[in-house]
Design a protein around this motif. Structure first.
Motif, PDB file in Angstrom:
ATOM      1  N   LEU A   1      18.392 -10.190  12.581  1.00 18.05           N
ATOM      2  CA  LEU A   1      19.658 -10.892  12.780  1.00 18.05           C
ATOM      3  C   LEU A   1      19.849 -11.981  11.731  1.00 18.05           C
ATOM      4  CD1 LEU A   1      19.898 -11.385  16.674  1.00 18.05           C
ATOM      5  CD2 LEU A   1      20.800  -9.510  15.274  1.00 18.05           C
ATOM      6  N   VAL A   2      18.804 -12.775  11.510  1.00 20.52           N
ATOM      7  CA  VAL A   2      18.890 -13.886  10.558  1.00 20.52           C
ATOM      8  C   VAL A   2      19.199 -13.366   9.151  1.00 20.52           C
ATOM      9  CG1 VAL A   2      17.517 -15.638   9.346  1.00 20.52           C
ATOM     10  CG2 VAL A   2      17.463 -15.513  11.849  1.00 20.52           C
ATOM     11  N   ARG A   3      18.461 -12.335   8.719  1.00 23.70           N
ATOM     12  CA  ARG A   3      18.685 -11.818   7.360  1.00 23.70           C
ATOM     13  C   ARG A   3      20.113 -11.319   7.180  1.00 23.70           C
ATOM     14  NH1 ARG A   3      13.289  -9.860   7.998  1.00 23.70           N
ATOM     15  NH2 ARG A   3      14.088  -7.901   8.848  1.00 23.70           N
ATOM     16  N   HIS A   4      20.607 -10.592   8.166  1.00 25.32           N
ATOM     17  CA  HIS A   4      21.938 -10.006   8.015  1.00 25.32           C
ATOM     18  C   HIS A   4      23.032 -11.066   8.129  1.00 25.32           C
ATOM     19  CE1 HIS A   4      24.560  -6.433   7.944  1.00 25.32           C
ATOM     20  NE2 HIS A   4      25.370  -7.209   8.609  1.00 25.32           N
ATOM     21  N   LEU A   5      22.909 -11.945   9.108  1.00 28.06           N
ATOM     22  CA  LEU A   5      23.951 -12.948   9.323  1.00 28.06           C
ATOM     23  C   LEU A   5      24.020 -13.942   8.163  1.00 28.06           C
ATOM     24  CD1 LEU A   5      23.393 -13.618  13.127  1.00 28.06           C
ATOM     25  CD2 LEU A   5      25.317 -12.401  12.099  1.00 28.06           C
ATOM     26  N   THR A   6      22.860 -14.448   7.734  1.00 28.02           N
ATOM     27  CA  THR A   6      22.872 -15.418   6.634  1.00 28.02           C
ATOM     28  C   THR A   6      23.184 -14.732   5.310  1.00 28.02           C
ATOM     29  OG1 THR A   6      20.460 -15.229   6.341  1.00 28.02           O
ATOM     30  CG2 THR A   6      21.265 -16.962   7.807  1.00 28.02           C
ATOM     31  N   GLY A   7      22.803 -13.458   5.186  1.00 26.76           N
ATOM     32  CA  GLY A   7      23.154 -12.711   3.983  1.00 26.76           C
ATOM     33  C   GLY A   7      24.645 -12.521   3.840  1.00 26.76           C
ATOM     34  N   GLY A   8      25.340 -12.562   4.975  1.00 26.93           N
ATOM     35  CA  GLY A   8      26.793 -12.463   4.966  1.00 26.93           C
ATOM     36  C   GLY A   8      27.483 -13.805   4.828  1.00 26.93           C
ATOM     37  N   GLY A   9      26.688 -14.850   4.587  1.00 21.66           N
ATOM     38  CA  GLY A   9      27.262 -16.180   4.348  1.00 21.66           C
ATOM     39  C   GLY A   9      27.395 -17.049   5.580  1.00 21.66           C
ATOM     40  N   ARG A  10      26.892 -16.579   6.744  1.00 15.85           N
ATOM     41  CA  ARG A  10      26.994 -17.376   7.956  1.00 15.85           C
ATOM     42  C   ARG A  10      25.857 -18.379   8.060  1.00 15.85           C
ATOM     43  NH1 ARG A  10      30.221 -16.068  12.014  1.00 15.85           N
ATOM     44  NH2 ARG A  10      29.878 -18.290  12.371  1.00 15.85           N
ATOM     45  N   SER A  11      26.150 -19.528   8.633  1.00 17.50           N
ATOM     46  CA  SER A  11      25.135 -20.524   8.946  1.00 17.50           C
ATOM     47  C   SER A  11      24.572 -20.215  10.331  1.00 17.50           C
ATOM     48  CB  SER A  11      25.752 -21.925   8.919  1.00 17.50           C
ATOM     49  OG  SER A  11      24.814 -22.883   9.370  1.00 17.50           O
ATOM     50  N   VAL A  12      23.253 -20.210  10.460  1.00 15.02           N
ATOM     51  CA  VAL A  12      22.620 -19.881  11.728  1.00 15.02           C
ATOM     52  C   VAL A  12      21.601 -20.955  12.089  1.00 15.02           C
ATOM     53  CG1 VAL A  12      21.180 -18.223  12.976  1.00 15.02           C
ATOM     54  CG2 VAL A  12      22.906 -17.405  11.355  1.00 15.02           C
ATOM     55  N   ARG A  13      21.780 -21.523  13.259  1.00 14.28           N
ATOM     56  CA  ARG A  13      20.814 -22.483  13.796  1.00 14.28           C
ATOM     57  C   ARG A  13      19.831 -21.718  14.674  1.00 14.28           C
ATOM     58  NH1 ARG A  13      22.154 -28.008  17.293  1.00 14.28           N
ATOM     59  NH2 ARG A  13      20.842 -29.373  16.011  1.00 14.28           N
ATOM     60  N   VAL A  14      18.539 -22.030  14.552  1.00 16.46           N
ATOM     61  CA  VAL A  14      17.528 -21.353  15.356  1.00 16.46           C
ATOM     62  C   VAL A  14      16.763 -22.382  16.177  1.00 16.46           C
ATOM     63  CG1 VAL A  14      15.418 -19.961  15.336  1.00 16.46           C
ATOM     64  CG2 VAL A  14      17.280 -19.427  13.741  1.00 16.46           C
ATOM     65  N   TYR A  15      16.713 -22.151  17.486  1.00 20.01           N
ATOM     66  CA  TYR A  15      15.932 -22.971  18.400  1.00 20.01           C
ATOM     67  C   TYR A  15      14.612 -22.263  18.681  1.00 20.01           C
ATOM     68  CZ  TYR A  15      20.485 -25.145  19.393  1.00 20.01           C
ATOM     69  OH  TYR A  15      21.703 -25.783  19.298  1.00 20.01           O
ATOM     70  N   ALA A  16      13.496 -22.939  18.476  1.00 12.90           N
ATOM     71  CA  ALA A  16      12.190 -22.349  18.751  1.00 12.90           C
ATOM     72  C   ALA A  16      11.172 -23.454  18.989  1.00 12.90           C
ATOM     73  CB  ALA A  16      11.740 -21.465  17.592  1.00 12.90           C
ATOM     74  N   ALA A  17      10.086 -23.107  19.676  1.00 14.88           N
ATOM     75  CA  ALA A  17       9.018 -24.071  19.943  1.00 14.88           C
ATOM     76  C   ALA A  17       8.032 -24.146  18.780  1.00 14.88           C
ATOM     77  CB  ALA A  17       8.281 -23.697  21.229  1.00 14.88           C
ATOM     78  N   GLN A  18       8.043 -23.110  17.916  1.00 16.78           N
ATOM     79  CA  GLN A  18       7.195 -23.097  16.732  1.00 16.78           C
ATOM     80  C   GLN A  18       7.942 -22.416  15.598  1.00 16.78           C
ATOM     81  OE1 GLN A  18       3.182 -21.575  17.236  1.00 16.78           O
ATOM     82  NE2 GLN A  18       3.140 -22.217  19.372  1.00 16.78           N
ATOM     83  N   PHE A  19       7.714 -22.913  14.379  1.00 20.67           N
ATOM     84  CA  PHE A  19       8.311 -22.304  13.192  1.00 20.67           C
ATOM     85  C   PHE A  19       7.229 -22.056  12.146  1.00 20.67           C
ATOM     86  CE2 PHE A  19      11.995 -24.398  15.036  1.00 20.67           C
ATOM     87  CZ  PHE A  19      13.029 -23.505  14.806  1.00 20.67           C
ATOM     88  N   ASP A  20       7.309 -20.915  11.491  1.00 20.89           N
ATOM     89  CA  ASP A  20       6.470 -20.637  10.339  1.00 20.89           C
ATOM     90  C   ASP A  20       7.329 -20.861   9.099  1.00 20.89           C
ATOM     91  OD1 ASP A  20       4.911 -19.701   8.287  1.00 20.89           O
ATOM     92  OD2 ASP A  20       4.438 -17.766   9.208  1.00 20.89           O
ATOM     93  N   ALA A  21       7.124 -22.024   8.472  1.00 23.61           N
ATOM     94  CA  ALA A  21       7.961 -22.398   7.333  1.00 23.61           C
ATOM     95  C   ALA A  21       7.690 -21.539   6.106  1.00 23.61           C
ATOM     96  CB  ALA A  21       7.745 -23.870   6.995  1.00 23.61           C
ATOM     97  N   ALA A  22       6.613 -20.756   6.127  1.00 19.10           N
ATOM     98  CA  ALA A  22       6.296 -19.896   4.985  1.00 19.10           C
ATOM     99  C   ALA A  22       7.102 -18.601   4.994  1.00 19.10           C
ATOM    100  CB  ALA A  22       4.803 -19.574   4.970  1.00 19.10           C
ATOM    101  N   LEU A  23       7.745 -18.282   6.097  1.00 17.85           N
ATOM    102  CA  LEU A  23       8.535 -17.061   6.174  1.00 17.85           C
ATOM    103  C   LEU A  23       9.750 -17.167   5.250  1.00 17.85           C
ATOM    104  CD1 LEU A  23       8.625 -16.465  10.037  1.00 17.85           C
ATOM    105  CD2 LEU A  23       7.442 -15.053   8.360  1.00 17.85           C
ATOM    106  N   PRO A  24      10.105 -16.101   4.553  1.00 18.60           N
ATOM    107  CA  PRO A  24      11.297 -16.168   3.688  1.00 18.60           C
ATOM    108  C   PRO A  24      12.569 -16.444   4.482  1.00 18.60           C
ATOM    109  CG  PRO A  24      10.438 -13.915   3.842  1.00 18.60           C
ATOM    110  CD  PRO A  24       9.412 -14.808   4.436  1.00 18.60           C
ATOM    111  N   GLU A  25      12.624 -15.977   5.729  1.00 13.53           N
ATOM    112  CA  GLU A  25      13.814 -16.192   6.563  1.00 13.53           C
ATOM    113  C   GLU A  25      14.000 -17.669   6.911  1.00 13.53           C
ATOM    114  OE1 GLU A  25      12.400 -12.035   7.066  1.00 13.53           O
ATOM    115  OE2 GLU A  25      11.429 -14.004   7.277  1.00 13.53           O
ATOM    116  N   TYR A  26      12.915 -18.423   6.918  1.00 18.18           N
ATOM    117  CA  TYR A  26      12.984 -19.840   7.308  1.00 18.18           C
ATOM    118  C   TYR A  26      13.895 -20.631   6.365  1.00 18.18           C
ATOM    119  CZ  TYR A  26      11.470 -24.590   8.506  1.00 18.18           C
ATOM    120  OH  TYR A  26      11.446 -25.911   8.904  1.00 18.18           O
TER     121      TYR A  26
END
Length: 351
Positions: free
Chosen positions: A26-51
């Motif tokens: 979802l993140v790759r497709h939505l942001t690839g289309g120019g949309r801003s996406v906020r993600v709520y999570a208890a943990q994040f892996d900042a090394a991920l390209p999607e981050y």
């Protein structure tokens, strides 16, 4: 896509299971289309390209006991919410514009033959709150839709079946690479190899498969990828964890599963897309999107149907016509992520 701000909730934004992979799609497709996406999570892996493409919002759960975190996540999320945003809930979160349902706990308990313990009862209660407060529910299969209506009493008008996407860029036929992978795993040309990808052998039906493979005289091999086997088994090889599933699908002659509970089963679709037919129990929801060209289907309630499916599959392998040349013709839906996002868009526009 809706012009309102978009947000996605997920327990942990890191590599994990099917719902995490779905979130990354979802993140790759939505942001690839120019949309801003906020993600709520208890943990994040900042090394991920999607981050790098999201607006991360940490839901702090360190002080909550680990087993109870899923039950507190939604309440801890709500103060961070923006009133105008549309939330796509990929985890148990309340007040979603679209709640993504990849399975129900009552369905799991029923199909696994389990009696609910206190944690199970809390989970079911949480399910009810998620479904009741969601403006719409995306069911990843018709089986999920039936469970929501029959087990939870949800109005069917609130539910839309939108089958999950598969990564068609990774999963595709490639006969040229299959021979090398077969040699690496020691698969002989004169045996029919049935790949069993599983990290939960009980739910995935290993007992039923072992009962057949350990006693057959057919030149077949059950190749188990994922969790270790509980014991040595005849006609079975343990492959361990595999980090290149497309190559393994292509190298196998078939992919086989006999799940007790499978709300969809993306493994089946990934195998077909890789050009490898499946042998699946007909209670698995992914069979909803497959026609006869996808493989062979059997009933868990009748072990003889499993034996017959394996015999037919082995005969087709010996005849040399077991691989799928045009995978999309064996599926009855479009697995491309863009098609799935169009279904999600229609739901967001409607709420």
């Amino acid at each position: 896509m809706s012009a309102k701000p978009l947000a996605i909730s997920i327990n942990c934004f890191r590599r994990g299971g099917g719902m995490e992979s779905y979130t990354f799609d979802l993140v790759r497709h939505l942001t690839g289309g120019g949309r801003s996406v906020r993600v709520y999570a208890a943990q994040f892996d900042a090394a991920l390209p999607e981050y790098a493409h999201i607006e991360p919002c940490l839901v702090k759960q360190r002080l909550v006991p680990k087993k109870l975190r899923p039950f507190f996540f939604s309440a801890q999320l709500q103060p961070h919410r923006r009133p105008e945003e549309q939330l796509i809930a990929c985890n148990p979160s309340d007040h979603a514009a679209v709640f993504v349902c990849g399975g129900t706990h009552l369905g799991y308990l029923r199909n696994m033959g389990k009696t609910a313990n206190p944690i199970d009862k809390l989970t079911v209660c949480r399910n009810r709150s998620n479904y009741a407060t969601a403006r719409s529910i995306m069911a990843h299969s018709a089986m999920m839709q039936r469970e929501l209506v029959e087990l939870y009493g949800i109005d069917s008008a609130k539910i839309r079946v939108v089958y999950p996407p598969a990564d068609t860029r990774r999963f595709y036929p490639d006969a040229g690479s299959a021979a090398a992978t077969r040699r690496r795993y020691g698969f002989r040309d004169d045996e029919t190899v049935f790949l069993f990808p599983s990290t939960g052998h009980t739910r995935k039906g290993l007992d039923l498969l072992a009962a057949f493979f350990e006693h057959t005289d057919l030149p077949v091999k059950l190749a188990v990828a994922g969790s270790p086997l509980p014991r040595p088994m005849k006609n079975t090889v343990e492959l361990g964890f595999c980090d290149d599933m497309p190559a393994l699908y292509r190298a196998a002659d078939y992919t086989i599963m006999a799940s007790l509970y499978e709300p969809f089963g993306l493994v089946g679709v990934e195998s077909v897309l890789s050009g490898t037919r499946v042998v699946l129990s007909d209670n698995m929801a992914c069979t909803e999107v497959m026609n006869g060209g996808a493989g062979f289907f059997f009933s868990r309630e009748n072990p003889e149907t499993l034996a017959e499916a394996v015999r037919q599959a082995a005969a087709l392998k010996q005849a040399g016509g077991h691989k799928i040349a045009e995978p999309l013709q064996a599926l009855t839906y479009n697995p491309d992520v863009a098609h799935h996002i169009a279904g999600l868009d229609a739901m967001l526009q409607a709420v």
